[in-house]
Motif scaffolding. Structure first.
Motif, PDB file in Angstrom:
ATOM      1  N   ARG A 102      -3.236   8.151  -1.624  1.00 11.15           N
ATOM      2  CA  ARG A 102      -2.787   8.282  -0.239  1.00 11.15           C
ATOM      3  C   ARG A 102      -3.965   8.525   0.698  1.00 11.15           C
ATOM      4  O   ARG A 102      -4.053   7.921   1.778  1.00 11.15           O
ATOM      5  CB  ARG A 102      -1.781   9.427  -0.124  1.00 11.15           C
ATOM      6  N   ASP A 103      -4.878   9.384   0.292  1.00  4.75           N
ATOM      7  CA  ASP A 103      -6.054   9.645   1.122  1.00  4.75           C
ATOM      8  C   ASP A 103      -6.929   8.409   1.264  1.00  4.75           C
ATOM      9  O   ASP A 103      -7.541   8.189   2.310  1.00  4.75           O
ATOM     10  CB  ASP A 103      -6.881  10.785   0.524  1.00  4.75           C
ATOM     11  N   ARG A 104      -6.977   7.594   0.207  1.00  6.75           N
ATOM     12  CA  ARG A 104      -7.811   6.401   0.251  1.00  6.75           C
ATOM     13  C   ARG A 104      -7.185   5.311   1.104  1.00  6.75           C
ATOM     14  O   ARG A 104      -7.858   4.668   1.911  1.00  6.75           O
ATOM     15  CB  ARG A 104      -8.033   5.894  -1.176  1.00  6.75           C
ATOM     16  N   ILE A 105      -5.868   5.098   0.946  1.00  2.00           N
ATOM     17  CA  ILE A 105      -5.209   4.022   1.678  1.00  2.00           C
ATOM     18  C   ILE A 105      -4.961   4.394   3.126  1.00  2.00           C
ATOM     19  O   ILE A 105      -5.073   3.563   4.029  1.00  2.00           O
ATOM     20  CB  ILE A 105      -3.889   3.640   0.971  1.00  2.00           C
ATOM     21  N   ASP A 106      -4.633   5.668   3.377  1.00  2.00           N
ATOM     22  CA  ASP A 106      -4.405   6.116   4.754  1.00  2.00           C
ATOM     23  C   ASP A 106      -5.292   7.321   5.024  1.00  2.00           C
ATOM     24  O   ASP A 106      -4.908   8.464   4.746  1.00  2.00           O
ATOM     25  CB  ASP A 106      -2.934   6.488   4.971  1.00  2.00           C
ATOM     26  N   PRO A 107      -6.508   7.133   5.529  1.00  2.00           N
ATOM     27  CA  PRO A 107      -7.464   8.240   5.715  1.00  2.00           C
ATOM     28  C   PRO A 107      -6.975   9.302   6.690  1.00  2.00           C
ATOM     29  O   PRO A 107      -7.564  10.371   6.768  1.00  2.00           O
ATOM     30  CB  PRO A 107      -8.716   7.524   6.269  1.00  2.00           C
ATOM     31  N   ARG A 108      -5.923   9.047   7.452  1.00  2.00           N
ATOM     32  CA  ARG A 108      -5.434  10.053   8.395  1.00  2.00           C
ATOM     33  C   ARG A 108      -4.994  11.318   7.684  1.00  2.00           C
ATOM     34  O   ARG A 108      -5.103  12.418   8.219  1.00  2.00           O
ATOM     35  CB  ARG A 108      -4.266   9.484   9.212  1.00  2.00           C
ATOM     36  N   GLY A 132       0.809  -1.222   0.000  1.00  2.00           N
ATOM     37  CA  GLY A 132       0.000   0.000   0.000  1.00  2.00           C
ATOM     38  C   GLY A 132       0.835   1.263   0.000  1.00  2.00           C
ATOM     39  O   GLY A 132       0.716   2.105  -0.914  1.00  2.00           O
ATOM     40  N   PRO A 133       1.714   1.476   0.997  1.00  2.00           N
ATOM     41  CA  PRO A 133       2.572   2.667   0.981  1.00  2.00           C
ATOM     42  C   PRO A 133       3.462   2.743  -0.253  1.00  2.00           C
ATOM     43  O   PRO A 133       3.729   3.835  -0.759  1.00  2.00           O
ATOM     44  CB  PRO A 133       3.408   2.508   2.258  1.00  2.00           C
ATOM     45  N   ALA A 134       3.917   1.592  -0.751  1.00  2.00           N
ATOM     46  CA  ALA A 134       4.781   1.594  -1.927  1.00  2.00           C
ATOM     47  C   ALA A 134       4.033   2.090  -3.158  1.00  2.00           C
ATOM     48  O   ALA A 134       4.586   2.849  -3.976  1.00  2.00           O
ATOM     49  CB  ALA A 134       5.334   0.192  -2.173  1.00  2.00           C
ATOM     50  N   ILE A 135       2.761   1.696  -3.315  1.00  2.00           N
ATOM     51  CA  ILE A 135       1.960   2.134  -4.457  1.00  2.00           C
ATOM     52  C   ILE A 135       1.763   3.648  -4.432  1.00  2.00           C
ATOM     53  O   ILE A 135       1.917   4.343  -5.442  1.00  2.00           O
ATOM     54  CB  ILE A 135       0.600   1.417  -4.473  1.00  2.00           C
ATOM     55  N   VAL A 136       1.437   4.173  -3.259  1.00  2.00           N
ATOM     56  CA  VAL A 136       1.211   5.614  -3.125  1.00  2.00           C
ATOM     57  C   VAL A 136       2.487   6.384  -3.464  1.00  2.00           C
ATOM     58  O   VAL A 136       2.477   7.348  -4.242  1.00  2.00           O
ATOM     59  CB  VAL A 136       0.736   5.948  -1.703  1.00  2.00           C
ATOM     60  N   LEU A 137       3.593   5.974  -2.876  1.00  2.00           N
ATOM     61  CA  LEU A 137       4.848   6.677  -3.098  1.00  2.00           C
ATOM     62  C   LEU A 137       5.288   6.590  -4.553  1.00  2.00           C
ATOM     63  O   LEU A 137       5.745   7.584  -5.137  1.00  2.00           O
ATOM     64  CB  LEU A 137       5.930   6.110  -2.185  1.00  2.00           C
ATOM     65  N   ALA A 138       5.142   5.418  -5.153  1.00  2.00           N
ATOM     66  CA  ALA A 138       5.538   5.258  -6.552  1.00  2.00           C
ATOM     67  C   ALA A 138       4.710   6.155  -7.466  1.00  2.00           C
ATOM     68  O   ALA A 138       5.245   6.746  -8.414  1.00  2.00           O
ATOM     69  CB  ALA A 138       5.400   3.797  -6.964  1.00  2.00           C
ATOM     70  N   THR A 139       3.421   6.277  -7.200  1.00  2.00           N
ATOM     71  CA  THR A 139       2.567   7.141  -8.021  1.00  2.00           C
ATOM     72  C   THR A 139       2.985   8.594  -7.904  1.00  2.00           C
ATOM     73  O   THR A 139       3.060   9.320  -8.906  1.00  2.00           O
ATOM     74  CB  THR A 139       1.096   6.984  -7.608  1.00  2.00           C
ATOM     75  N   LEU A 140       3.272   9.033  -6.686  1.00  2.00           N
ATOM     76  CA  LEU A 140       3.733  10.403  -6.491  1.00  2.00           C
ATOM     77  C   LEU A 140       5.091  10.634  -7.150  1.00  2.00           C
ATOM     78  O   LEU A 140       5.343  11.695  -7.724  1.00  2.00           O
ATOM     79  CB  LEU A 140       3.817  10.715  -4.994  1.00  2.00           C
ATOM     80  N   GLU A 141       5.980   9.640  -7.066  1.00  2.00           N
ATOM     81  CA  GLU A 141       7.321   9.797  -7.607  1.00  2.00           C
ATOM     82  C   GLU A 141       7.357   9.701  -9.130  1.00  2.00           C
ATOM     83  O   GLU A 141       8.355  10.108  -9.735  1.00  2.00           O
ATOM     84  CB  GLU A 141       8.249   8.745  -6.998  1.00  2.00           C
TER      85      GLU A 141
END
Length: 301
Positions: free
Chosen positions: A290-296, A217-226
């Protein structure tokens, strides 16, 4: 009543942790990403660019490398984006530029994620001397500005597409290592990992079966941003003459060519807009993921 064994408890807890980010990604409990107007628009822009990259020979009206006597022709019906100083059609070069910039950005992110993710998994799971050594190495890379270090690496090996990709992988992997390490550290006290140790599961299998799936999950978010950052950094190296060599149709080098005579604004504006739309779309899509995977993150806004 049947009491679950340690193996069953481990499997259930591991599956729940793995599926939690999958459920949030699909939109369970809220609107999925493709039903959010801004994220849907960003996704549509990326799909259009990907289609243009795949169908470039059919979409581009001219050969992107073909020169003509019609130099610096402004945008018109025959040349939608005008022509450059060598009479090449700017629209055709922008379309073919997507074939180079987007796949190279994906390759950069994939390689950096592979290197940084592997090192982050090892640092977070093994800890101690391994963690200390790898984190000091990431600190060393972080000590240099990304573009300066990428320029130094590319200049050392020589300007080329391969060396530009290598340089950007070298400067990009530490951020993946830090994020994946942080995700692994949060898992180290989880019940399913403790159960795995009690059952005699080796570290390699625990990393592959338990830790890696829950770090996706965190890897997908970071890769999309990067991905957006990779497009921008590649264009910056090409702008400085350290990326794909001319006459290749690459957005950064096209902007550099147009900057030599700003009165012919169309030569640099249209490839610049291509960079802007792709980078902005990747950033918006990454924020939505990121908002979807980590709602915080969404609650803190």
């Amino acid at each position: 009543m049947t009491i679950p064994t340690a193996t069953e408890d481990r499997k259930v807890t591991r599956a729940l942790g793995r599926r939690s980010w999958l459920r949030r990604l699909r939109g369970d409990g809220g609107r999925p990403i493709w039903r959010q107007p801004v994220a849907a628009a960003a996704l549509a822009i990326l799909v259009v660019w990907l289609l243009l990259a795949v169908l470039a020979p059919l979409v581009a009206p001219y050969d992107p490398l073909a020169q003509s006597a019609d130099t610096y022709v402004p945008p018109s019906g025959s040349h939608w984006f005008g022509t450059d100083s060598l009479g090449r059609d700017v629209f055709s070069r922008v379309v073919y530029g997507a074939q180079l910039s987007i796949p190279l950005a994906i390759a950069i992110v994939a390689l950096a994620l592979l290197v940084g993710g592997t090192l982050g998994l090892l640092a977070g799971y093994v800890g101690r001397f391994v963690d200390e050594t790898l984190m000091r190495l990431t600190d060393l890379v972080f000590a240099f500005p990304q573009i300066i270090l990428a320029m130094a690496v590319t200049a050392a090996f020589g300007p080329s597409t391969r060396n530009a990709v290598l340089a950007l992988v070298i400067v990009s992997w530490p951020v993946y290592a830090r994020v994946i390490r942080g995700a692994v550290l949060t898992m180290r006290g989880e019940d399913y990992l403790n159960a795995a140790r009690l059952l005699g599961v080796g570290p390699v299998r625990a990393l592959r079966k338990d830790v890696l799936p829950n770090s996706v999950g965190p890897a997908i978010v970071l890769a999309t941003l990067e991905l957006g950052n990779a497009v921008l950094m590649l264009a910056a190296l090409s702008f400085l003459g350290l990326g794909p060599r001319p006459p290749a149709a690459e957005w950064g080098s096209m902007v550099a060519l147009g900057s030599q005579d700003l009165s012919m604004w169309w030569v640099s504006v249209f490839p610049g807009l291509a960079i802007l739309t792709v980078v902005l779309a990747f950033n918006i899509l990454g924020d939505a993921l990121r908002d979807r995977i980590d709602p915080r993150y969404a609650k803190g806004r």
